[in-house]
Design a protein around this motif. Structure first.
Motif, mmCIF file in Angstrom:
data_model
loop_
_atom_site.group_PDB
_atom_site.id
_atom_site.type_symbol
_atom_site.label_atom_id
_atom_site.label_comp_id
_atom_site.label_asym_id
_atom_site.label_seq_id
_atom_site.Cartn_x
_atom_site.Cartn_y
_atom_site.Cartn_z
ATOM 1 N N ASN A 77 -25.986 3.147 -16.441
ATOM 2 C CA ASN A 77 -27.089 2.229 -16.147
ATOM 3 C C ASN A 77 -27.838 2.577 -14.866
ATOM 4 O OD1 ASN A 77 -26.712 0.418 -18.394
ATOM 5 N ND2 ASN A 77 -24.871 -0.322 -17.370
ATOM 6 N N ASN A 80 -27.151 1.714 -11.753
ATOM 7 C CA ASN A 80 -27.240 0.590 -10.804
ATOM 8 C C ASN A 80 -26.638 0.967 -9.455
ATOM 9 O OD1 ASN A 80 -28.539 -1.475 -12.380
ATOM 10 N ND2 ASN A 80 -26.644 -1.666 -13.568
ATOM 11 N N SER A 115 -32.468 -3.909 -8.457
ATOM 12 C CA SER A 115 -32.768 -4.181 -9.858
ATOM 13 C C SER A 115 -31.509 -3.945 -10.679
ATOM 14 C CB SER A 115 -33.904 -3.276 -10.352
ATOM 15 O OG SER A 115 -34.183 -3.504 -11.716
ATOM 16 N N ASP A 142 -29.694 -3.687 -13.782
ATOM 17 C CA ASP A 142 -30.048 -3.467 -15.186
ATOM 18 C C ASP A 142 -28.809 -3.525 -16.072
ATOM 19 O OD1 ASP A 142 -32.752 -3.009 -14.550
ATOM 20 O OD2 ASP A 142 -32.317 -0.916 -14.048
ATOM 21 N N GLY A 143 -29.026 -3.968 -17.325
ATOM 22 C CA GLY A 143 -27.950 -3.957 -18.307
ATOM 23 C C GLY A 143 -27.161 -5.245 -18.412
ATOM 24 N N THR A 173 -31.951 -11.268 -17.884
ATOM 25 C CA THR A 173 -31.598 -9.852 -18.017
ATOM 26 C C THR A 173 -32.556 -8.926 -17.269
ATOM 27 O OG1 THR A 173 -32.854 -9.695 -20.090
ATOM 28 C CG2 THR A 173 -30.514 -10.235 -20.259
ATOM 29 N N ASP A 174 -33.554 -9.486 -16.600
ATOM 30 C CA ASP A 174 -34.498 -8.663 -15.848
ATOM 31 C C ASP A 174 -34.745 -9.301 -14.484
ATOM 32 O OD1 ASP A 174 -35.926 -10.881 -16.671
ATOM 33 O OD2 ASP A 174 -37.771 -9.777 -17.083
ATOM 34 N N LYS A 175 -35.373 -8.556 -13.585
ATOM 35 C CA LYS A 175 -35.744 -9.035 -12.252
ATOM 36 C C LYS A 175 -34.540 -9.606 -11.488
ATOM 37 C CE LYS A 175 -40.503 -10.186 -13.625
ATOM 38 N NZ LYS A 175 -41.525 -11.262 -13.694
#
Length: 445
Positions: free
Chosen positions: A185, A187, A238, A240-241, A377-379
């Motif tokens: 991912n 991250n 951010s 993600d995932g 799931t975002d931001k």
């Protein structure tokens, strides 16, 4: 075994000829030699002549993993910590790039990641994915070394359930992406802050001896309340995932500075905070996901308690168990947390959330009742070792309530980790010498 049988065959072909030619003494020697060779045929262990992974590799050792002693059901895709120090490993490449792990057949390759290798001492810290970790028996694998470079992809150790995996073994300089995410991912984390909260060189953590290899020491100071802090943090701008439903957070903590006498527990030693960068400042979004308070552990989503412990009786698991105290186990002073967030699924199914500390279930509850909480799931902005608060129009603008202590092996994964997972993870990572044994070195020829 094949080469030994060939020698025996050659010997038998000529036995009669040389025996008839020899004197009594020579005949006796011939008979003794034959008996010795026959004895060795049955003495040599069969696995010493088992299938060899590749002739380019010179050595291997068998490793026996006995985590079945602490589990009652099989685990799938389980990342086993292989932490060993042995001089047998010193001929390997200095970066450990020639290590190969296989299943018990000696040839089926297992995905692995090297976290640390010291070729001068033979110290090895590696993660190996076991497709199945059985509860009914111990498991044997092989480690090969002194060969070609391995082609295994380290990211494959961590299946698609894992959102982020930080081993936290780096030396922080405040560089972007310095704390590498082992999953696919990407991250990666950064010491000292990032985009929304703003980078501050005073806030980078300090590398230290961890529970597993190296870890990070967050030395504070702690800023209480909702003001801008200056204590050490690790930040991801951010995340993600993340799944929209069930997930699990886990990490090791150690040497935490206790809440001072008279201090407000809720304003010290927060562990993990995830903020949703919404268009307006809203408390439920700045505290979107929380794993709070080393003294009084709480699991929250949007300000709602999913699990909450209390501190009325620290010695009793029934009443909670603060992790700012030393672990009572003889093998480590660190505490291991597995926080399982069980959200109401889209089909209406719901269950309790669990908090495991040091492999033991300390809370199994759902303080939020029938709330249907869906994770964004975002931001998402994430901080390890503090809490996130709003600043002006920035919903994720301030970080405070910092943890003063050490952290290691931080993970977030989708799904609900089980009691067997929590126990196997704790004992494997907390006491590897008890649950791993290394066999003698075998050489290809």
């Amino acid at each position: 075994m094949q080469c030994l049988c060939l020698e025996l065959s050659h010997f038998l072909e000529n036995f009669t000829y040389y025996y008839n030619l020899g004197s009594d003494l020579l005949q006796t020697k011939i008979i003794l030699s034959f008996l010795t060779l026959l004895f060795l045929t049955f003495l040599v262990p069969s696995d010493a002549f088992g299938d060899w992974y590749d002739t380019s590799w010179d050595h291997r050792n068998k490793i026996t993993v006995s985590l079945n002693a602490v589990t009652s059901s099989d685990l799938s895709d389980f990342p086993v910590l292989i932490s060993l120090t042995d001089s047998d490993f010193t001929p390997a490449n200095s970066d450990g790039s020639d290590f190969v792990f296989t299943s018990s057949d000696g040839t089926t390759v297992l995905d692995h990641e090297i976290e640390k290798f010291d070729s001068s001492t033979g110290e090895l810290v590696a993660w190996v994915n076991f497709p199945t970790l059985p509860s009914s028996s111990a498991t044997d694998i092989y480690i090969y070394y002194k060969g070609d470079t391995s082609s295994v992809n380290a990211e494959d150790v961590w299946n698609e359930d894992y959102v982020v995996v930080w081993h936290l073994n780096q030396t922080s300089t405040g560089a972007s992406g310095e704390f590498k995410d082992s999953t696919s991912n990407g991250n990666d984390g950064r010491g000292g802050g990032g985009t929304d909260v703003g980078y501050d060189s005073r806030r980078i953590p300090h590398v230290t001896d961890g529970q597993i290899g190296n870890g990070q020491h967050l030395k504070g100071p702690t800023t209480t309340g909702n003001g801008e802090g200056t204590g050490d943090i690790i930040y991801r701008n951010s995340l993600d995932g993340m799944p929209s439903r069930d997930f699990t957070i886990e990490l090791w903590t150690g040497d935490i500075t206790n809440v001072p006498s008279g201090g407000v527990v809720s304003q010290y030693n927060d562990l993990v905070s995830v903020c949703y960068d919404a268009s307006s400042t809203n408390g439920q979004w700045q505290n979107h996901i929380s794993l709070w308070r080393a003294e009084n552990v709480k699991m929250k989503i949007r300000g709602d308690f999913f699990v909450s412990t209390d501190n009325t009786s620290p010695a009793s698991y029934a009443d909670g168990h603060p992790v700012q105290d030393d672990n009572s186990a003889s093998f480590t002073n660190w505490n291991h947390i597995v926080a399982v967030y069980n959200q109401k699924d889209a089909d209406g199914t719901q269950g309790n959330s669990q908090l495991y500390i040091n492999g033991v279930l300390v809370k199994d509850e759902n303080r939020s009742g029938g709330l249907n909480r869906e994770t964004q799931t975002d931001k998402l902005r994430m901080v390890l070792g503090a809490d996130i608060d709003a600043q002006g129009g920035n919903n994720c603008g301030r970080v405070n309530n910092e943890l003063k202590g050490k952290v290691d092996e931080f993970r977030i994964s989708s799904g609900l980790k089980t009691a067997d997972y929590a126990a196997a993870t704790y004992f494997n990572q907390g006491d590897p010498s008890t649950y791993l044994s290394l066999g003698t070195q075998e050489t290809q020829d």
